[in-house]
Design a protein around this motif. Sequence first.
Motif, PDB file in Angstrom:
ATOM      1  N   THR A   1       1.015  -1.125  -0.141  1.00 61.59           N
ATOM      2  CA  THR A   1       0.083   0.177   0.022  1.00 61.59           C
ATOM      3  C   THR A   1       0.903   1.265  -0.116  1.00 61.59           C
ATOM      4  O   THR A   1       1.454   1.469   0.968  1.00 61.59           O
ATOM      5  CB  THR A   1      -0.890  -0.066   1.229  1.00 61.59           C
ATOM      6  OG1 THR A   1      -1.217  -1.229   1.645  1.00 61.59           O
ATOM      7  CG2 THR A   1      -1.898   0.958   0.973  1.00 61.59           C
ATOM      8  N   ALA A   2       0.894   2.030  -1.019  1.00 62.36           N
ATOM      9  CA  ALA A   2       1.847   3.159  -1.046  1.00 62.36           C
ATOM     10  C   ALA A   2       1.233   4.411  -1.663  1.00 62.36           C
ATOM     11  O   ALA A   2       0.284   4.425  -2.390  1.00 62.36           O
ATOM     12  CB  ALA A   2       2.940   2.558  -2.307  1.00 62.36           C
ATOM     13  N   ALA A   3       1.757   5.392  -0.979  1.00 65.86           N
ATOM     14  CA  ALA A   3       1.342   6.795  -1.448  1.00 65.86           C
ATOM     15  C   ALA A   3       2.716   7.603  -1.212  1.00 65.86           C
ATOM     16  O   ALA A   3       3.499   7.429  -0.599  1.00 65.86           O
ATOM     17  CB  ALA A   3       0.493   7.398  -0.523  1.00 65.86           C
ATOM     18  N   ALA A   4       2.538   8.819  -2.162  1.00 70.03           N
ATOM     19  CA  ALA A   4       3.937   9.418  -2.166  1.00 70.03           C
ATOM     20  C   ALA A   4       3.560  10.921  -2.673  1.00 70.03           C
ATOM     21  O   ALA A   4       2.412  11.258  -3.325  1.00 70.03           O
ATOM     22  CB  ALA A   4       4.965   9.062  -3.239  1.00 70.03           C
TER      23      ALA A   4
ATOM     24  N   THR B   1      13.366   0.144  -6.024  1.00 76.31           N
ATOM     25  CA  THR B   1      12.896  -1.125  -6.880  1.00 76.31           C
ATOM     26  C   THR B   1      11.729  -1.875  -6.797  1.00 76.31           C
ATOM     27  O   THR B   1      11.354  -2.222  -7.768  1.00 76.31           O
ATOM     28  CB  THR B   1      14.324  -1.932  -6.602  1.00 76.31           C
ATOM     29  OG1 THR B   1      14.186  -2.443  -5.091  1.00 76.31           O
ATOM     30  CG2 THR B   1      15.794  -1.503  -6.779  1.00 76.31           C
ATOM     31  N   GLY B   2      11.272  -2.000  -5.763  1.00 76.12           N
ATOM     32  CA  GLY B   2      10.119  -2.822  -5.462  1.00 76.12           C
ATOM     33  C   GLY B   2       8.796  -1.625  -5.655  1.00 76.12           C
ATOM     34  O   GLY B   2       9.176  -0.599  -6.208  1.00 76.12           O
ATOM     35  N   ASP B   3       7.547  -2.186  -5.394  1.00 74.07           N
ATOM     36  CA  ASP B   3       6.620  -1.282  -5.663  1.00 74.07           C
ATOM     37  C   ASP B   3       6.583  -0.074  -4.720  1.00 74.07           C
ATOM     38  O   ASP B   3       6.804  -0.141  -3.417  1.00 74.07           O
ATOM     39  CB  ASP B   3       5.169  -2.269  -5.443  1.00 74.07           C
ATOM     40  CG  ASP B   3       5.009  -3.219  -6.769  1.00 74.07           C
ATOM     41  OD1 ASP B   3       5.948  -2.949  -7.578  1.00 74.07           O
ATOM     42  OD2 ASP B   3       4.224  -3.939  -6.237  1.00 74.07           O
ATOM     43  N   ASN B   4       6.134   0.987  -5.325  1.00 73.77           N
ATOM     44  CA  ASN B   4       6.203   2.105  -4.710  1.00 73.77           C
ATOM     45  C   ASN B   4       5.328   3.224  -5.408  1.00 73.77           C
ATOM     46  O   ASN B   4       5.084   3.337  -6.387  1.00 73.77           O
ATOM     47  CB  ASN B   4       7.713   2.954  -4.270  1.00 73.77           C
ATOM     48  CG  ASN B   4       8.147   3.234  -5.728  1.00 73.77           C
ATOM     49  OD1 ASN B   4       8.197   4.399  -6.004  1.00 73.77           O
ATOM     50  ND2 ASN B   4       8.916   2.408  -6.336  1.00 73.77           N
ATOM     51  N   ALA B   5       5.071   4.418  -4.811  1.00 77.70           N
ATOM     52  CA  ALA B   5       3.884   5.290  -5.323  1.00 77.70           C
ATOM     53  C   ALA B   5       4.787   6.376  -6.000  1.00 77.70           C
ATOM     54  O   ALA B   5       4.215   7.102  -6.734  1.00 77.70           O
ATOM     55  CB  ALA B   5       2.965   5.776  -4.287  1.00 77.70           C
ATOM     56  N   ALA B   6       5.967   6.749  -5.265  1.00 81.04           N
ATOM     57  CA  ALA B   6       6.820   7.701  -5.814  1.00 81.04           C
ATOM     58  C   ALA B   6       6.955   7.801  -7.500  1.00 81.04           C
ATOM     59  O   ALA B   6       7.128   8.668  -8.109  1.00 81.04           O
ATOM     60  CB  ALA B   6       8.202   8.051  -5.112  1.00 81.04           C
ATOM     61  N   MET B   7       7.333   6.312  -8.102  1.00 81.08           N
ATOM     62  CA  MET B   7       7.622   6.165  -9.385  1.00 81.08           C
ATOM     63  C   MET B   7       6.306   6.382 -10.235  1.00 81.08           C
ATOM     64  O   MET B   7       6.209   6.873 -11.225  1.00 81.08           O
ATOM     65  CB  MET B   7       7.943   4.649  -9.617  1.00 81.08           C
ATOM     66  CG  MET B   7       6.954   3.604  -9.471  1.00 81.08           C
ATOM     67  SD  MET B   7       7.682   2.200  -9.510  1.00 81.08           S
ATOM     68  CE  MET B   7       6.191   1.104  -9.553  1.00 81.08           C
ATOM     69  N   ILE B   8       5.239   6.326  -9.495  1.00 81.18           N
ATOM     70  CA  ILE B   8       3.902   6.390 -10.210  1.00 81.18           C
ATOM     71  C   ILE B   8       3.634   8.141 -10.373  1.00 81.18           C
ATOM     72  O   ILE B   8       3.313   8.616 -11.511  1.00 81.18           O
ATOM     73  CB  ILE B   8       2.676   5.919  -9.583  1.00 81.18           C
ATOM     74  CG1 ILE B   8       3.032   4.706  -9.357  1.00 81.18           C
ATOM     75  CG2 ILE B   8       1.283   6.170 -10.044  1.00 81.18           C
ATOM     76  CD1 ILE B   8       2.892   3.724 -10.581  1.00 81.18           C
TER      77      ILE B   8
END
Length: 345
Positions: A13-16, A309-316
Amino acid sequence: MRILSIDTSCDETAAAVTDGRRIISSIIYSQILIHKKWGGVVPSLAKRAHEERIDFVVHEALRRAGIKNPRSDIDSIAVTYGPGLAIALEVGIRKAKELATLYRKKLVAVNHMEGHIYSCFAQNRKGNPAREIRFPYLVLLISGGHTQLVFLRDHLQYELLGETIDDAAGEALDKAAKMLGLGYPGGPVIERLAEEVAHRDSFKFPRPLSKKNDLRFSFSGLKTSFFYFLKRSNTTSEVKNIRELASSFQEAVFDSLLMKTDWAIQKTKINRLLVGGGVVANMYLRGRFRALMRRYQGEVFFPPYRTLTGDNAAMIGIAAYYKALKNQFVTDISKLDRTPRLSLS
Ligand code: KG4
Ligand code: ZN
């Protein structure tokens, strides 16, 4: 341009909050402990965990970015709408729509794999690393669900050169680890065990689709041959060495990745490579890509920070920035729906 982004495509669960390529805050709530005992991600548990944590994660991302009033301090909202687990994606999309309505912001819908590509362009708050973006690039995406070679002509212009016809590289590592009783996720454990035997390839498992210039990947035959090898050695009580088995399996997977990338460089004549996705957390693999690119007097770029590298929201958020610059907003947010099998081009 400040963007609040959300990703709930799988088991994080990611937010950035990002500002252009710069990451102002990035919160990742991993569900690994929930799924570990099942040996893989259980969608219904993932959905529930996302629902329980999404508000906290969004709140923390805003708080750590020092944003008190999102209506005035955020320019738009971004969310992953695929590929991924349908019922997991839905949680993030619902939240993003709710926030876009509440704060009266435009919404940017991002492809999760697009995010993994843009993770290589990320910078910290201070703008480091300062590396310039210079197109074109060759891209290799290696995650738990995907293995793809992509030609990146310019921002947001993708051409798929080859992808897996069955399992993904990370998935293959996870399955091999499961067969060895090493738990989930498999990649990091296998990396450690292989390191301990100096990456020996004692068992020489097959390298599928190794006919020159075939840019497709395949890992399911390798998995089957690994399974039967384990079964045979069990019944004949042949001495089993978990480290050498893990290392040989990893070599087979990585040799395929390197071989296909090498052919893609020869085909496209591009010697600037981006590698994104969970598997690129592997330091040994990074070394092999560096060596490959030295041979072509080229360069390889990885996500500059480990949490990218793993899932994150910053890349989104970073991918969303380039979409927003091109005015690629969702026109009718009520119509935005999760697309579990979304492709890049
Ligand atoms: O990108 P990601 O976090 O999620 C997906 O979008 O799928 O990738 C997860 C994958 C898993 O298969 C995991 O085993 C693998 O990345 N992985 C690694 C390492 N750390 C995570 N594979 C090899 N070496 C690692 N150190
Ligand atoms: Zn991913």
